[in-house]
Design a protein around this motif. Structure first.
Motif, PDB file in Angstrom:
ATOM      1  N   TYR A  39       0.822  -1.211   0.000  1.00 22.50           N
ATOM      2  CA  TYR A  39       0.000   0.000   0.000  1.00 22.50           C
ATOM      3  C   TYR A  39       0.858   1.265   0.000  1.00 22.50           C
ATOM      4  CZ  TYR A  39      -3.581   3.336   1.380  1.00 22.50           C
ATOM      5  OH  TYR A  39      -4.434   4.406   1.429  1.00 22.50           O
ATOM      6  N   PHE A  40       1.900   1.283   0.817  1.00 25.45           N
ATOM      7  CA  PHE A  40       2.677   2.509   0.998  1.00 25.45           C
ATOM      8  C   PHE A  40       3.889   2.626   0.079  1.00 25.45           C
ATOM      9  CE2 PHE A  40       0.595   1.932   5.127  1.00 25.45           C
ATOM     10  CZ  PHE A  40      -0.064   3.144   5.204  1.00 25.45           C
ATOM     11  N   LEU A  41       4.422   1.506  -0.404  1.00 26.89           N
ATOM     12  CA  LEU A  41       5.674   1.545  -1.149  1.00 26.89           C
ATOM     13  C   LEU A  41       5.577   0.899  -2.522  1.00 26.89           C
ATOM     14  CD1 LEU A  41       8.763   2.098  -1.182  1.00 26.89           C
ATOM     15  CD2 LEU A  41       9.067  -0.120  -0.099  1.00 26.89           C
ATOM     16  N   MET A  42       5.078  -0.312  -2.586  1.00 28.63           N
ATOM     17  CA  MET A  42       5.155  -1.078  -3.832  1.00 28.63           C
ATOM     18  C   MET A  42       4.213  -0.554  -4.915  1.00 28.63           C
ATOM     19  SD  MET A  42       7.485  -2.960  -3.012  1.00 28.63           S
ATOM     20  CE  MET A  42       8.259  -3.453  -1.517  1.00 28.63           C
ATOM     21  N   VAL A  43       2.936  -0.404  -4.613  1.00 28.04           N
ATOM     22  CA  VAL A  43       1.980   0.040  -5.630  1.00 28.04           C
ATOM     23  C   VAL A  43       2.279   1.468  -6.086  1.00 28.04           C
ATOM     24  CG1 VAL A  43      -0.452   0.536  -6.105  1.00 28.04           C
ATOM     25  CG2 VAL A  43       0.197  -1.609  -5.008  1.00 28.04           C
ATOM     26  N   PRO A  44       2.542   2.419  -5.181  1.00 30.86           N
ATOM     27  CA  PRO A  44       2.914   3.750  -5.682  1.00 30.86           C
ATOM     28  C   PRO A  44       4.174   3.720  -6.556  1.00 30.86           C
ATOM     29  CG  PRO A  44       2.311   3.886  -3.374  1.00 30.86           C
ATOM     30  CD  PRO A  44       2.379   2.423  -3.720  1.00 30.86           C
ATOM     31  N   GLY A  45       5.132   2.889  -6.200  1.00 30.97           N
ATOM     32  CA  GLY A  45       6.346   2.768  -7.012  1.00 30.97           C
ATOM     33  C   GLY A  45       6.061   2.169  -8.379  1.00 30.97           C
ATOM     34  N   LYS A  46       5.223   1.144  -8.412  1.00 31.20           N
ATOM     35  CA  LYS A  46       4.851   0.534  -9.691  1.00 31.20           C
ATOM     36  C   LYS A  46       4.084   1.535 -10.559  1.00 31.20           C
ATOM     37  CE  LYS A  46       6.228  -3.807  -9.246  1.00 31.20           C
ATOM     38  NZ  LYS A  46       7.208  -4.409 -10.124  1.00 31.20           N
ATOM     39  N   LEU A  47       3.211   2.336  -9.926  1.00 31.49           N
ATOM     40  CA  LEU A  47       2.460   3.342 -10.678  1.00 31.49           C
ATOM     41  C   LEU A  47       3.382   4.421 -11.239  1.00 31.49           C
ATOM     42  CD1 LEU A  47      -0.720   3.725  -8.452  1.00 31.49           C
ATOM     43  CD2 LEU A  47      -0.518   2.603 -10.669  1.00 31.49           C
ATOM     44  N   PHE A  48       4.365   4.844 -10.447  1.00 34.28           N
ATOM     45  CA  PHE A  48       5.351   5.822 -10.931  1.00 34.28           C
ATOM     46  C   PHE A  48       6.084   5.254 -12.142  1.00 34.28           C
ATOM     47  CE2 PHE A  48       9.761   7.210 -11.063  1.00 34.28           C
ATOM     48  CZ  PHE A  48       9.614   8.587 -11.181  1.00 34.28           C
ATOM     49  N   SER A  49       6.546   4.016 -12.024  1.00 34.26           N
ATOM     50  CA  SER A  49       7.264   3.369 -13.133  1.00 34.26           C
ATOM     51  C   SER A  49       6.369   3.241 -14.361  1.00 34.26           C
ATOM     52  CB  SER A  49       7.761   1.983 -12.716  1.00 34.26           C
ATOM     53  OG  SER A  49       8.651   2.093 -11.636  1.00 34.26           O
ATOM     54  N   ALA A  50       5.112   2.819 -14.156  1.00 38.79           N
ATOM     55  CA  ALA A  50       4.188   2.633 -15.273  1.00 38.79           C
ATOM     56  C   ALA A  50       3.890   3.956 -15.974  1.00 38.79           C
ATOM     57  CB  ALA A  50       2.896   1.982 -14.778  1.00 38.79           C
ATOM     58  N   GLN A  51       3.752   5.036 -15.200  1.00 34.37           N
ATOM     59  CA  GLN A  51       3.482   6.341 -15.811  1.00 34.37           C
ATOM     60  C   GLN A  51       4.637   6.773 -16.711  1.00 34.37           C
ATOM     61  OE1 GLN A  51       2.748   8.735 -12.366  1.00 34.37           O
ATOM     62  NE2 GLN A  51       0.571   8.178 -12.260  1.00 34.37           N
ATOM     63  N   TRP A  52       5.845   6.573 -16.257  1.00 34.09           N
ATOM     64  CA  TRP A  52       6.999   6.951 -17.067  1.00 34.09           C
ATOM     65  C   TRP A  52       7.135   6.042 -18.282  1.00 34.09           C
ATOM     66  CZ3 TRP A  52      10.426  11.031 -16.645  1.00 34.09           C
ATOM     67  CH2 TRP A  52      10.218  11.873 -15.560  1.00 34.09           C
ATOM     68  N   LEU A  53       6.928   4.749 -18.088  1.00 36.37           N
ATOM     69  CA  LEU A  53       7.001   3.816 -19.218  1.00 36.37           C
ATOM     70  C   LEU A  53       5.930   4.130 -20.259  1.00 36.37           C
ATOM     71  CD1 LEU A  53       7.716   0.486 -17.315  1.00 36.37           C
ATOM     72  CD2 LEU A  53       9.296   1.698 -18.842  1.00 36.37           C
ATOM     73  N   ALA A  54       4.739   4.540 -19.817  1.00 33.65           N
ATOM     74  CA  ALA A  54       3.666   4.890 -20.743  1.00 33.65           C
ATOM     75  C   ALA A  54       4.036   6.106 -21.593  1.00 33.65           C
ATOM     76  CB  ALA A  54       2.376   5.166 -19.976  1.00 33.65           C
ATOM     77  N   GLN A  55       4.895   6.964 -21.066  1.00 36.49           N
ATOM     78  CA  GLN A  55       5.368   8.143 -21.810  1.00 36.49           C
ATOM     79  C   GLN A  55       6.565   7.812 -22.697  1.00 36.49           C
ATOM     80  OE1 GLN A  55       6.141  11.412 -19.112  1.00 36.49           O
ATOM     81  NE2 GLN A  55       4.370  10.875 -17.878  1.00 36.49           N
ATOM     82  N   GLY A  56       7.021   6.559 -22.628  1.00 38.09           N
ATOM     83  CA  GLY A  56       8.167   6.151 -23.429  1.00 38.09           C
ATOM     84  C   GLY A  56       9.498   6.472 -22.788  1.00 38.09           C
ATOM     85  N   ILE A  57       9.480   6.734 -21.485  1.00 36.32           N
ATOM     86  CA  ILE A  57      10.703   7.084 -20.758  1.00 36.32           C
ATOM     87  C   ILE A  57      11.012   5.970 -19.764  1.00 36.32           C
ATOM     88  CG2 ILE A  57      11.803   8.750 -19.217  1.00 36.32           C
ATOM     89  CD1 ILE A  57       9.757  10.822 -20.324  1.00 36.32           C
TER      90      ILE A  57
END
Length: 170
Positions: A39-57
């Motif tokens: 809840y506090f670390l893994m999912v927010p981190g995965k979402l951060f990574s996914a947002q950047w990957l979705a932008q091609g970065i």
């Protein structure tokens, strides 16, 4: 073929898979397995990574934490692990549920094949796999998907090690 299918469904292997799915049955009706470090670390981190990957970065660095930290080197985020892609495709709750359930099944199947190296009775293989899958080590790591992703591969690593020593020993 129906007889073969029924015999297969009556096997100890499918009993173990059924127990895993039964344990996580509530997630098929809406709730998620969102607690602890997830809840506090893994999912927010995965979402951060996914947002950047979705932008091609490719997210090498996270500028949002501690005035910036190396992101690709953070073992908890496991950016290069396939489960990160689930957070690109599914909602966070569904991606987390799929990650956890698939790793439980991966753990069970790995231990089933590892036990097959030591015993020949299918019910003993399934018992070993069920005991490992529902052990405190594995179930206790559900609240931290980075740990679960690691511990799920233990039986497979040992299995491959046994195969390699049989194949290449003098």
């Amino acid at each position: 073929t129906l007889r073969k299918f029924l015999r297969l469904m009556n096997s100890p292997f499918f009993l173990g898979i059924f127990l895993i799915l039964l344990r996580f049955a509530p997630v098929f009706f809406g709730p998620t397995i969102l607690f602890g470090d997830n809840y506090f670390l893994m999912v927010p981190g995965k979402l951060f990574s996914a947002q950047w990957l979705a932008q091609g970065i490719f997210p090498l660095w996270n500028p949002l934490l501690f005035a910036g930290i190396p992101w690709i080197g953070d073992v908890n985020q496991s950016i290069l692990y396939p489960s990160t892609l689930l957070f690109l495709v599914f909602s966070p709750a569904v991606a987390l549920n799929v990650t956890i359930i698939s790793h439980q099944i991966l753990t069970f199947v790995g231990m089933y094949f590892l036990a097959k190296q030591f015993v020949k009775q299918r019910w003993l293989m399934a018992t070993a796999a069920i005991l490992w899958t529902f052990s405190p080590q594995v179930t206790g790591s559900i609240n931290n998907i980075a740990t679960l992703q690691s511990i799920s591969w233990f039986p497979w690593i040992i299995y491959v090690g046994l195969f390699a020593t049989k194949k290449w020993s003098i």
